[in-house]
Design an enzyme around this catalytic site. Structure first.
Site, PDB file in Angstrom:
ATOM      1  N   HIS A 134       6.121  57.170  42.926  1.00  0.00           N
ATOM      2  CA  HIS A 134       6.879  58.177  43.681  1.00  0.00           C
ATOM      3  C   HIS A 134       8.374  58.004  43.427  1.00  0.00           C
ATOM      4  O   HIS A 134       9.094  58.988  43.187  1.00  0.00           O
ATOM      5  CB  HIS A 134       6.557  58.041  45.170  1.00  0.00           C
ATOM      6  N   GLU A 135       8.857  56.766  43.482  1.00  0.00           N
ATOM      7  CA  GLU A 135      10.287  56.528  43.255  1.00  0.00           C
ATOM      8  C   GLU A 135      10.678  56.847  41.812  1.00  0.00           C
ATOM      9  O   GLU A 135      11.763  57.393  41.563  1.00  0.00           O
ATOM     10  CB  GLU A 135      10.644  55.083  43.609  1.00  0.00           C
ATOM     11  N   HIS A 138      11.304  60.476  41.452  1.00  0.00           N
ATOM     12  CA  HIS A 138      12.667  60.868  41.831  1.00  0.00           C
ATOM     13  C   HIS A 138      13.634  60.649  40.667  1.00  0.00           C
ATOM     14  O   HIS A 138      14.524  61.471  40.425  1.00  0.00           O
ATOM     15  CB  HIS A 138      13.131  60.055  43.038  1.00  0.00           C
ATOM     16  N   GLU A 209      10.692  65.444  48.369  1.00  0.00           N
ATOM     17  CA  GLU A 209       9.647  64.462  48.676  1.00  0.00           C
ATOM     18  C   GLU A 209       8.274  64.978  48.262  1.00  0.00           C
ATOM     19  O   GLU A 209       7.471  64.238  47.679  1.00  0.00           O
ATOM     20  CB  GLU A 209       9.667  64.121  50.167  1.00  0.00           C
TER      21      GLU A 209
END
Length: 316
Positions: A134-135, A138, A209
């Site tokens: 997930h990071e 980003h 998100e």
């Protein structure tokens, strides 16, 4: 279109900052605020990762670390970054009992990711992979620059609003709205500007998100583990584990995978993140589309071994 909306929202934050400057110093104050906002953006562009990592006391780690949990965390993050076509990010650990993680940096070549000790102790290896994917999403989407600049401007708006409350009514009538009118305006900006800044943060953060969850599931090749991780992190973060640095720097809350604030006061009314159950549902739908089984509800206790080597947890 998503990037266009983001830049428009950032322009809105800058306009709020200029409005607070106007209430303090009229047209001159507004121009000073504009120059200051541009300077902040430039400073944030070049120093975002250093500022955030220093704020949270992040320590860089690598594959030679003696702790197996951290070695696996590094190895998996490096492998996923490579498979996603990303340069190796700086990989760090922050000393916080609250399970959480974030990414920062102006571009993929200068990116850094951070995981808390609480997160590494709580989650399984597969779940940690899901969180770090997930990071990395980003980073891949270049969200990290926008998120850090947003944090800088929003924090400055709150500080300037407080300044306006104390000094906004001190100008004379020839100074563009002093006296009672200026004081009323200063009170309004002190109340409304931080709320408006938080709403803009929410608008920027929430859409990003969901997208990072989707791309992260693709990077990890597993939507189920990220869904379980989100459920566990949410449960433990609300179980009394405060992130002290985040409470002191609430403008950075939107950078974390789960809102790190304790939910006191207005924090629970103006969350910078989508509801966790909505994110989990979206990941469940994605898993079904990809042919995976639906994520099961996460247990509220963990069998993971903490960095100390002793088993434990918030309710142990």
């Amino acid at each position: 279109m998503n990037h266009f909306k983001t830049y428009m929202l950032l322009a809105g934050l800058t306009a709020l900052f200029m409005g607070a400057g106007f209430l303090i110093g009229g047209a001159t104050g507004m121009m000073i605020a504009l120059v200051f906002a541009l300077a902040m953006n430039a400073f944030s562009y070049w120093n975002a990762d250093k500022i955030v990592l220093r704020t949270y006391g992040a320590v860089e780690v690598d594959e030679s670390h003696p702790e197996p949990l951290i070695r696996n965390y590094v190895i998996d993050t490096v492998e996923m970054a490579r498979s996603a076509g990303l340069p190796r990010p700086r990989i760090t650990v922050i000393d916080s009992a609250q399970p959480n993680a974030f990414a920062t940096g102006r571009d993929p070549d200068h990116a850094a990711v951070a995981a808390s000790t609480g997160l590494l102790q709580l989650l399984t290896r597969e779940e940690i992979r899901g969180v770090m994917a997930h990071e990395l999403a980003h980073v891949k989407n270049r969200d990290t620059l926008v998120m850090t600049v947003t944090a800088t401007i929003a924090g400055a708006i709150s500080a300037l609003a407080n300044f306006a409350f104390f000094f906004g009514g001190s100008r004379d009538e020839e100074g563009n709205g002093g006296g009672l009118g200026g004081m009323i305006g200063a009170i309004l900006i002190a109340i409304l500007a931080p709320i408006a800044a938080m709403l803009v943060q929410m608008a920027i953060s929430r859409a990003r998100e969901y997208e990072a969850d989707r791309i992260g599931a693709q990077i990890a090749g597993d939507s189920e583990s990220l869904a379980r991780a989100l459920q566990k992190i949410e449960a433990y973060a609300r179980g009394g584990y405060e992130n002290v640095q985040a409470e002191r720097n609430p403008a950075t809350a939107h950078m974390f995978i789960i809102n790190p604030l304790a939910g006191k006061g207005a924090d629970n009314l103006f969350s910078t993140h989508p509801a966790t159950h909505n994110r989990v549902e979206a990941l469940m739908r994605l898993g079904v589309e990809r042919g995976a089984r639906r994520p099961v509800m996460a247990a509220t206790t963990s069998s993971s071994v903490p960095l100390s080597g002793e088993r434990g947890g918030p309710w142990s």
